[in-house]
Write an enzyme that holds these catalytic residues in place. Structure first.
Site, PDB file in Angstrom:
ATOM      1  N   GLY A   2       0.828  -1.184   0.000  1.00  0.00           N
ATOM      2  CA  GLY A   2       0.000   0.000   0.000  1.00  0.00           C
ATOM      3  C   GLY A   2       0.866   1.238   0.000  1.00  0.00           C
ATOM      4  O   GLY A   2       2.086   1.181  -0.195  1.00  0.00           O
ATOM      5  N   SER A   3       0.229   2.381   0.256  1.00  0.00           N
ATOM      6  CA  SER A   3       0.942   3.652   0.225  1.00  0.00           C
ATOM      7  C   SER A   3       1.977   3.752   1.333  1.00  0.00           C
ATOM      8  O   SER A   3       2.995   4.436   1.183  1.00  0.00           O
ATOM      9  CB  SER A   3      -0.059   4.796   0.347  1.00  0.00           C
ATOM     10  OG  SER A   3      -1.028   4.728  -0.665  1.00  0.00           O
ATOM     11  N   VAL A   7       2.264  -5.771   3.718  1.00  0.00           N
ATOM     12  CA  VAL A   7       1.741  -6.741   4.683  1.00  0.00           C
ATOM     13  C   VAL A   7       2.150  -8.134   4.226  1.00  0.00           C
ATOM     14  O   VAL A   7       1.969  -8.495   3.064  1.00  0.00           O
ATOM     15  CB  VAL A   7       0.206  -6.644   4.806  1.00  0.00           C
ATOM     16  CG1 VAL A   7      -0.312  -7.701   5.780  1.00  0.00           C
ATOM     17  CG2 VAL A   7      -0.209  -5.252   5.260  1.00  0.00           C
ATOM     18  N   LYS A  24       2.534  -6.275   9.292  1.00  0.00           N
ATOM     19  CA  LYS A  24       2.639  -5.048   8.504  1.00  0.00           C
ATOM     20  C   LYS A  24       4.007  -4.438   8.733  1.00  0.00           C
ATOM     21  O   LYS A  24       4.408  -4.202   9.870  1.00  0.00           O
ATOM     22  CB  LYS A  24       1.534  -4.066   8.903  1.00  0.00           C
ATOM     23  CG  LYS A  24       1.577  -2.755   8.126  1.00  0.00           C
ATOM     24  CD  LYS A  24       0.288  -1.976   8.219  1.00  0.00           C
ATOM     25  CE  LYS A  24      -0.011  -1.512   9.622  1.00  0.00           C
ATOM     26  NZ  LYS A  24      -1.187  -0.598   9.655  1.00  0.00           N
ATOM     27  N   ASP A 125     -11.366   7.060   9.081  1.00  0.00           N
ATOM     28  CA  ASP A 125     -11.032   6.524   7.754  1.00  0.00           C
ATOM     29  C   ASP A 125     -11.793   5.229   7.489  1.00  0.00           C
ATOM     30  O   ASP A 125     -11.198   4.218   7.092  1.00  0.00           O
ATOM     31  CB  ASP A 125      -9.528   6.302   7.639  1.00  0.00           C
ATOM     32  CG  ASP A 125      -9.051   6.283   6.182  1.00  0.00           C
ATOM     33  OD1 ASP A 125      -9.822   6.733   5.310  1.00  0.00           O
ATOM     34  OD2 ASP A 125      -7.922   5.836   5.926  1.00  0.00           O
TER      35      ASP A 125
END
Length: 211
Positions: A2-3, A7, A24, A125
Site C-alpha cells: 500500500g501507500s 503486509v 505489517k 477513515d
C-alpha cells in the site's frame, strides 16, 4: 502493498500445529519538515489504540509490534503483527455483494463504532480498504493510522482520511464527533449496494429518442 508499507503472511509452527498472522512492515524515513521521530510517534498512537481494542471481536486482533532503527541510515523499520483476515476489497473483486452480506457488514461495523464511541475514539477513515472478513464471515474494522481521541465534541481537527468517504465536517474543519464515522460507514454501504456508485452524483442528461 500500500501507500505506507507492505503486509506479509507469517507462519509459525508450535506444538505440531501451524498458526498464521499478518505482519505489517512500514519503512519510516524522515525529512527536514517531518522528522522520523514524529512519524514513529504517530505510528505508536496507532499501536496504542490497537492495544486498547485487543480482544474486542469487532476489530482486527492486535498481537504485538517492534520498532527498529535502520542500521545504515536515518529512520526506522516498524513491524506490527496482527490477526490474519481477508480484506473486504478481495471479496469485492469476486463479484457484487448480496444485500444480506452488506447488511451483516453494516451491523458488524456499527458494533465497532459503538465500541469506539465508548472509548472516545474517532476512526476517521472508514472505507472498504480498512474492513476485513473473518473465517466465520464476520466483518472487522482495522487500520487506526489517522484515528484520534475525542473529548466530547471537538473542532479544528486536521483533515485526514479518504475524501470519497469523508464527512463534510471533517473536510471543512468544523466541529466533529462520532457521527463522522457513521457518515463514512453510510457511504460504504451505499456504494456496496449501488454497484460502486457514490451518492450525490449528478445524473447525466437524458438522451432524447427519435422514432
Amino acid at each position: 502493498k500500500g501507500s505506507y508499507g507492505s503486509v506479509y503472511k507469517a507462519r509459525r509452527r508450535e506444538g505440531g500445529k501451524v498458526y498464521y498472522s499478518a505482519i505489517k512492515h512500514i519503512s519510516i524515513e524522515g525529512s527536514p519538515d517531518y522528522p522520523a521521530e514524529q512519524l514513529v510517534q504517530s505510528l505508536a498512537r496507532e499501536v496504542e489504540i490497537s492495544f486498547q481494542l485487543r480482544g474486542d471481536p469487532h476489530f482486527v486482533g492486535y498481537e504485538d509490534s517492534y520498532f527498529a532503527e535502520k542500521p545504515n541510515r536515518s529512520g526506522y523499520d516498524a513491524f506490527i503483527r496482527m490477526e490474519l483476515l481477508t480484506p473486504l476489497t478481495d471479496r469485492m473483486k469476486t463479484g457484487q455483494m448480496s444485500e444480506v452480506e452488506v447488511v451483516r457488514m453494516g451491523v458488524d461495523i456499527c458494533g465497532a463504532l459503538e465500541s469506539l464511541e465508548q472509548r472516545n475514539i474517532l476512526h476517521r477513515d472508514i472505507k472498504p480498504e480498512n474492513i476485513f472478513i473473518g473465517s466465520a464471515g464476520e466483518y472487522k474494522l482495522g487500520d487506526f493510522g489517522v484515528a484520534r481521541s475525542l473529548g466530547g465534541t471537538t473542532g479544528g481537527m486536521t483533515i485526514a482520511g479518504t475524501f470519497n468517504y469523508m464527512a463534510p465536517e471533517i473536510y471543512r474543519g468544523g466541529r466533529v464527533n462520532h457521527t463522522a464515522d457513521i457518515y463514512s460507514l453510510g457511504m460504504v454501504l451505499y456504494r456496496m449496494l449501488n454497484a460502486g456508485r457514490a451518492p450525490f452524483m449528478v445524473l447525466p442528461p437524458a438522451v432524447p429518442s427519435y422514432e
